[in-house]
Motif scaffolding. Structure first.
Motif, PDB file in Angstrom:
ATOM      1  N   VAL A  71      38.772  51.611  60.577  1.00 46.21           N
ATOM      2  CA  VAL A  71      39.264  52.447  59.482  1.00 46.21           C
ATOM      3  C   VAL A  71      40.083  51.620  58.498  1.00 46.21           C
ATOM      4  N   LYS A  72      41.018  50.843  59.009  1.00 42.28           N
ATOM      5  CA  LYS A  72      41.895  50.059  58.139  1.00 42.28           C
ATOM      6  C   LYS A  72      41.104  49.041  57.313  1.00 42.28           C
ATOM      7  N   VAL A  73      40.212  48.310  57.968  1.00 44.32           N
ATOM      8  CA  VAL A  73      39.459  47.263  57.263  1.00 44.32           C
ATOM      9  C   VAL A  73      38.473  47.876  56.266  1.00 44.32           C
ATOM     10  N   THR A  74      37.741  48.885  56.702  1.00 47.14           N
ATOM     11  CA  THR A  74      36.728  49.499  55.835  1.00 47.14           C
ATOM     12  C   THR A  74      37.356  50.149  54.611  1.00 47.14           C
ATOM     13  N   THR A  75      38.416  50.921  54.814  1.00 44.38           N
ATOM     14  CA  THR A  75      39.028  51.585  53.659  1.00 44.38           C
ATOM     15  C   THR A  75      39.714  50.583  52.736  1.00 44.38           C
ATOM     16  N   ALA A  76      40.278  49.516  53.292  1.00 41.76           N
ATOM     17  CA  ALA A  76      40.915  48.505  52.447  1.00 41.76           C
ATOM     18  C   ALA A  76      39.886  47.803  51.558  1.00 41.76           C
ATOM     19  N   ILE A  77      38.791  47.374  52.158  1.00 37.33           N
ATOM     20  CA  ILE A  77      37.747  46.698  51.376  1.00 37.33           C
ATOM     21  C   ILE A  77      37.113  47.665  50.381  1.00 37.33           C
ATOM     22  N   GLY A  78      36.803  48.866  50.851  1.00 36.34           N
ATOM     23  CA  GLY A  78      36.232  49.873  49.955  1.00 36.34           C
ATOM     24  C   GLY A  78      37.181  50.238  48.832  1.00 36.34           C
ATOM     25  N   GLY A  79      38.478  50.328  49.140  1.00 40.79           N
ATOM     26  CA  GLY A  79      39.473  50.659  48.119  1.00 40.79           C
ATOM     27  C   GLY A  79      39.576  49.591  47.047  1.00 40.79           C
ATOM     28  N   VAL A  80      39.551  48.339  47.453  1.00 42.74           N
ATOM     29  CA  VAL A  80      39.613  47.244  46.477  1.00 42.74           C
ATOM     30  C   VAL A  80      38.364  47.264  45.590  1.00 42.74           C
ATOM     31  N   GLY A  81      37.191  47.414  46.210  1.00 42.79           N
ATOM     32  CA  GLY A  81      35.957  47.468  45.433  1.00 42.79           C
ATOM     33  C   GLY A  81      35.934  48.643  44.477  1.00 42.79           C
ATOM     34  N   LEU A  82      36.346  49.800  44.959  1.00 40.06           N
ATOM     35  CA  LEU A  82      36.386  51.000  44.117  1.00 40.06           C
ATOM     36  C   LEU A  82      37.391  50.831  42.988  1.00 40.06           C
ATOM     37  N   ASN A  83      38.517  50.212  43.280  1.00 37.96           N
ATOM     38  CA  ASN A  83      39.534  49.974  42.265  1.00 37.96           C
ATOM     39  C   ASN A  83      38.998  49.072  41.153  1.00 37.96           C
ATOM     40  N   ILE A  84      38.332  48.001  41.537  1.00 43.27           N
ATOM     41  CA  ILE A  84      37.773  47.077  40.544  1.00 43.27           C
ATOM     42  C   ILE A  84      36.708  47.771  39.708  1.00 43.27           C
ATOM     43  N   TRP A  85      35.814  48.496  40.366  1.00 43.67           N
ATOM     44  CA  TRP A  85      34.726  49.171  39.644  1.00 43.67           C
ATOM     45  C   TRP A  85      35.274  50.234  38.698  1.00 43.67           C
ATOM     46  N   CYS A  86      36.171  51.075  39.205  1.00 47.92           N
ATOM     47  CA  CYS A  86      36.724  52.149  38.376  1.00 47.92           C
ATOM     48  C   CYS A  86      37.554  51.601  37.225  1.00 47.92           C
ATOM     49  N   ALA A  87      38.298  50.533  37.469  1.00 44.33           N
ATOM     50  CA  ALA A  87      39.111  49.933  36.407  1.00 44.33           C
ATOM     51  C   ALA A  87      38.232  49.366  35.302  1.00 44.33           C
ATOM     52  N   SER A  88      37.126  48.733  35.691  1.00 46.27           N
ATOM     53  CA  SER A  88      36.263  48.124  34.676  1.00 46.27           C
ATOM     54  C   SER A  88      35.535  49.150  33.825  1.00 46.27           C
ATOM     55  N   TYR A  89      35.249  50.323  34.379  1.00 45.81           N
ATOM     56  CA  TYR A  89      34.522  51.340  33.621  1.00 45.81           C
ATOM     57  C   TYR A  89      35.411  52.418  33.006  1.00 45.81           C
ATOM     58  N   PHE A  90      36.551  52.708  33.636  1.00 37.85           N
ATOM     59  CA  PHE A  90      37.354  53.848  33.190  1.00 37.85           C
ATOM     60  C   PHE A  90      38.804  53.503  32.877  1.00 37.85           C
ATOM     61  N   GLY A  91      39.181  52.244  32.985  1.00 39.36           N
ATOM     62  CA  GLY A  91      40.538  51.834  32.642  1.00 39.36           C
ATOM     63  C   GLY A  91      41.575  52.353  33.628  1.00 39.36           C
ATOM     64  N   ILE A  92      42.753  52.666  33.102  1.00 35.44           N
ATOM     65  CA  ILE A  92      43.866  53.073  33.960  1.00 35.44           C
ATOM     66  C   ILE A  92      43.579  54.394  34.670  1.00 35.44           C
ATOM     67  N   ALA A  93      42.881  55.299  34.014  1.00 36.06           N
ATOM     68  CA  ALA A  93      42.519  56.566  34.671  1.00 36.06           C
ATOM     69  C   ALA A  93      41.589  56.293  35.852  1.00 36.06           C
ATOM     70  N   GLY A  94      40.733  55.309  35.738  1.00 34.17           N
ATOM     71  CA  GLY A  94      39.849  54.925  36.834  1.00 34.17           C
ATOM     72  C   GLY A  94      40.619  54.336  38.007  1.00 34.17           C
ATOM     73  N   VAL A  95      41.646  53.559  37.706  1.00 31.37           N
ATOM     74  CA  VAL A  95      42.475  52.993  38.769  1.00 31.37           C
ATOM     75  C   VAL A  95      43.155  54.111  39.558  1.00 31.37           C
ATOM     76  N   VAL A  96      43.690  55.081  38.846  1.00 34.42           N
ATOM     77  CA  VAL A  96      44.363  56.199  39.512  1.00 34.42           C
ATOM     78  C   VAL A  96      43.354  57.027  40.304  1.00 34.42           C
ATOM     79  N   ALA A  97      42.181  57.269  39.728  1.00 34.36           N
ATOM     80  CA  ALA A  97      41.146  58.022  40.442  1.00 34.36           C
ATOM     81  C   ALA A  97      40.727  57.285  41.713  1.00 34.36           C
ATOM     82  N   SER A  98      40.605  55.966  41.632  1.00 35.89           N
ATOM     83  CA  SER A  98      40.219  55.204  42.819  1.00 35.89           C
ATOM     84  C   SER A  98      41.309  55.272  43.890  1.00 35.89           C
ATOM     85  N   LEU A  99      42.571  55.314  43.481  1.00 34.14           N
ATOM     86  CA  LEU A  99      43.662  55.462  44.441  1.00 34.14           C
ATOM     87  C   LEU A  99      43.600  56.812  45.156  1.00 34.14           C
ATOM     88  N   VAL A 100      43.302  57.858  44.403  1.00 30.25           N
ATOM     89  CA  VAL A 100      43.195  59.190  45.007  1.00 30.25           C
ATOM     90  C   VAL A 100      42.031  59.231  45.988  1.00 30.25           C
TER      91      VAL A 100
END
Length: 131
Positions: A71-100
C-alpha cells in the motif's frame, strides 16, 4: 480515532468551503486570493491522509507493518506520477486534485487493510524453517 478524524475533516472542509475567501483576505497576501477556492480541497486531502495514517498506526501497533508495504509503495509511486501528470495538464488545481485522489485511495486501501489484515495473516502459510 479514524472516524473522529474523518468527521473533523468533513467539518473543516465545509467550514473552509464557506469561509475560504474571508480566511484568505485575513491571513494571506492579496496576490494569492485567486487560489482560495483550493483551500477546502487541500484540507480534505490532508484529513484523508491523516485518517489513513491513523489506520497505519493501528497496523503497526498490531505488529503487522509488513502488511502495509504494498500500500505504502504503490500509493507513493502512483501519487507522484499522478501529481506530475495533473500538474502538467491542469496546473495548481491539478496538483490539489491529485492530492485528494492520492489521499482518498490511500485512506480507503488502509481501511480495507486494517479490517482484513488479521484474516489475511491467518490465511498465510508459514514457510518451513531449515535448521
Amino acid at each position: 480515532m479514524t472516524w473522529l478524524s474523518l468527521a473533523a475533516t468533513g467539518l473543516a472542509f465545509f467550514v473552509a468551503l464557506l469561509l475560504h475567501k474571508w480566511l484568505f483576505k485575513l491571513f494571506v497576501a492579496e496576490n494569492y486570493s485567486t487560489a482560495s477556492y483550493l483551500l477546502p480541497w487541500v484540507i480534505l486531502a490532508g484529513g484523508l491522509f491523516s485518517a489513513g495514517q491513523i489506520l497505519a498506526l493501528k497496523l503497526m501497533s498490531e505488529m503487522r507493518p509488513e502488511s502495509m508495504t504494498v500500500v505504502k509503495v504503490t500509493t507513493a509511486i502512483g501519487g507522484v506520477g499522478l501529481n506530475i501528470w495533473c500538474a502538467s495538464y491542469f496546473g495548481i488545481a491539478g496538483v490539489v486534485a491529485s492530492l485528494v485522489i492520492f489521499s482518498f485511495v490511500y485512506c480507503i486501501w488502509m481501511a480495507w487493510l486494517a479490517r482484513h489484515s488479521a484474516v489475511l495473516d491467518a490465511l498465510q502459510v508459514e514457510s518451513p524453517h531449515l535448521d
